[in-house]
Motif scaffolding. Sequence first.
Motif, PDB file in Angstrom:
ATOM      1  N   ILE B  26       0.844  -1.204   0.000  1.00 37.70           N
ATOM      2  CA  ILE B  26       0.000   0.000   0.000  1.00 37.70           C
ATOM      3  C   ILE B  26       0.878   1.254   0.000  1.00 37.70           C
ATOM      4  CG2 ILE B  26      -1.643   1.349   1.388  1.00 37.70           C
ATOM      5  CD1 ILE B  26      -2.888  -1.296   2.262  1.00 37.70           C
ATOM      6  N   THR B  29       2.630   1.795  -3.282  1.00 40.36           N
ATOM      7  CA  THR B  29       1.692   2.223  -4.318  1.00 40.36           C
ATOM      8  C   THR B  29       1.315   3.689  -4.159  1.00 40.36           C
ATOM      9  OG1 THR B  29       0.805  -0.008  -4.332  1.00 40.36           O
ATOM     10  CG2 THR B  29      -0.508   1.678  -5.435  1.00 40.36           C
ATOM     11  N   LEU B  30       1.068   4.102  -2.912  1.00 45.72           N
ATOM     12  CA  LEU B  30       0.543   5.452  -2.701  1.00 45.72           C
ATOM     13  C   LEU B  30       1.617   6.532  -2.580  1.00 45.72           C
ATOM     14  CD1 LEU B  30      -2.475   4.846  -0.297  1.00 45.72           C
ATOM     15  CD2 LEU B  30      -2.483   5.180  -2.774  1.00 45.72           C
ATOM     16  N   TYR B  31       2.807   6.157  -2.095  1.00 52.81           N
ATOM     17  CA  TYR B  31       3.811   7.187  -1.815  1.00 52.81           C
ATOM     18  C   TYR B  31       4.159   8.067  -3.024  1.00 52.81           C
ATOM     19  CZ  TYR B  31       7.999   9.680  -0.562  1.00 52.81           C
ATOM     20  OH  TYR B  31       8.914  10.679  -0.380  1.00 52.81           O
TER      21      TYR B  31
END
Lengths: 311, 299
Positions: B26, B29-31
Motif C-alpha cells: 500500500i 503504491t501510494l507514496y
Amino acid sequence: MLVAHKNDSRTLVARVLRQRYLLLVAIPGVLWFLLFSYYPMWGSIIAFKNFDFGLGILQSPWSGLDHFVEFVRDPDFATIMTNTVAISALKLVFGFPAPIVLALLLNELRSAGFKSVTQTVSYLPHFVSWVIVTGVCLQLLSPTNGPIIPLLAKLGVVDPNLLIMGDPNLFWGLAVVTEIWKEIGWNAIIYLAAITAIDPVLYEAAKVDGAGKLRQVFAVTLPSIAPTVFIMLTITIAYLLTTNFDQLWLMRNSAVVPASEVIDTHVFVQGIQLGRYDYATAVGLFRSVVSLGLLVAANQFSRRITGTSLY
Amino acid sequence: MKSNIKTTNGERVFQVFNVIFMTGLILVTLYPFWYVLILSLNDGHNSRAGGLALVVRKFTWTNYMVILNDPAIVRGFLVSVARTVVGTSAAVLATALFSYVLAQKHLIGRRLITALITFTMFFGAGIIPVYMLMRDLHLTNNFLVYVLPALTSAFMILITRTYFESNIPPSVQESAMIDGANELQIFFKIIFPVSAPILATVALFVAVGHWNDWFAGYIYMTKPDLVPLQTLLVQIINQAAATSMMSAIQGASGGVDSGPTIESVRSATMVVAIVPIVIVYPFLQRYFVKGILVGSVKE
C-alpha cells in the motif's frame, strides 16, 4: 396462393425489409470496422512497395521483400531484437508471476476489510497514464532533490550521483519494475476471481487428508486456477514482440537509446518522425505476423496442456 | 462445525508477515502520488534544496497559479475535458447500439459480422497505416481524430453483447414488438435505460482512455490549439515546455531563492491530471471488476 406468399416472405429481400431498423445500425457499424480496422490492414501492402505520395498506395511500384531485408540487415537489428525480447522476457519472468503471488497472498488475509482496502489501492496505478508514471519517476528518482537516492546514498547503498533514468544499464530493470508497480493489482483481479470460484469442499477434503496451508495452495488452489493462468500466459506470449510503447517511448531519453530501442520505437522513429512509411510498415508487419504465429503456437500449447484455449 | 485443525505457529508468523507485506505494498503504491502532491504544494526553489520527503515544508499555491495563468495548460485541460465528454458519450451510444443489434439472433450476417469484429482483437495493422488513413481522412489537426477512431472496439462490443444476451429476456422484446414498437424504439425506451451497469463500465473504460491518451495529440496535432493535457505533459517532461509557461514561472519568481520551478509546476500539472481519475475511482472500481469478468466469459 397462400403458400407462394409464405415463400416470398422468406426471400432475402423480405428479411432485409423486416430487419431494416437493425441494418440501419449494423451497416454503419460494419463500415466503421472496415474503415478503421480493415482498410489499414489492406494499406499494409505498402510494406511490399516503394511508397510514393504522388502515386498513392495502388500505383506505387512493388519492392518485394526489400524493406524486410533492409530491416534484418540494419546494423541496429540485433540490438532492437535483443532489447525487444529481453524486456518482454524479463516482464514475463518477473511480471507474470507477481500478480498470481499477490492474489494468493490477498486470499490468505483474514480481515476482509484490510483485504478490500489493499486491493482497492493496488489497482489505482493502472488508471493513471504512463505520462504521469514517467513524470513521477523523474521527480522520485532525481539524485539531487528526490527523496530516494539521497537516502540510499547516505546508507551507502548507491552512488549519490546515480541517475537511474539516464543509465542504459538500468533501463530494462526500470521498465520491469514500473510495469509491475503499475499493473500488479489490476492483473491480480482475474486470479482472485478464479480463486474465489474454487469449491470450498476441495479445501475441506485436503484438510481431512492432513494438508497444511502451503500444501493446500499447491494441491488445490494452483491446479484450480491453472486454466486462467494458461490463458493469461498465452496472451502474454502472443505479445512478446509487442513491448509497451507508451512506457518505453516516454521513459527513454537520448542517454538510454541503446537499451531502449525496440521494434515499436523503431517503427515510430522511421515511420512517423522520418516519414519512411513503407519501411516502417514492413517492420510493423513483421512484428504482427510473428505475434500471430506466437499466439497460435501458445494457444495450441495451452490447449494440449490444460484443455483451455483462447479460441 | 469449525475446522478442528489448530492454527500452527508457522501460520501465525505467516499471517503477520502477510499483513506487513500488504502494508508495504500500500505504501509503495501510494507514496509516489503523495510525493508529487507535496511537491506541487511546496515552493519550487525550496524543493530544489532537497530533503523533501514526507510533508510540505514551505506551503504555496503559486505552482497552481502558474498553471492557471498558462493559456496552453488551461486550453489543454479544456481539450481533455471536451474529448472525454464528447468521445465517451459517442462511444457509449455507438457501442450499445451496435452490441444490441448484434445480440439479435436473427440478424442477417450475424456470424460473419461477429467474426469480422473478433479478428480485430488478434490482428491489427500497426500505427503507420492507421496514421496514413487519418491523414487521408483529413483528421489531422481535427478534433474528430479523438472521437471517431475510439467510437468502439471489439472488446467493448463483446462484453456489451454478452451482457444484453444474458440479462435481457427475449420476452421483453417480443411483447414490445407485439405492441408495434420497432427494434430501435425498444432499444432507446426499454433496453438503454435498464443497462446502467454495462453502460457505466463501458463509459468508465472509454473515459479513462480519453483522459489518459497522449498519443493522438502527439502525432495528429501539429498546431497547438487541440493538444490535450496529457500530450502537453509529455512536452513539459521532455523539457520542451511552452514559452508561455517559462515566462509565467519567471513572472511568479520571488527572487533567487523562492518561487516556482519547472519541476514544481510539472508536479502541479500532474496532480491536475490525476485528480479526475481519483474522483471517478470509486465508481470505476465498482464496475470494472464486473466488466473484465464478463469479458472473460467465452461464448
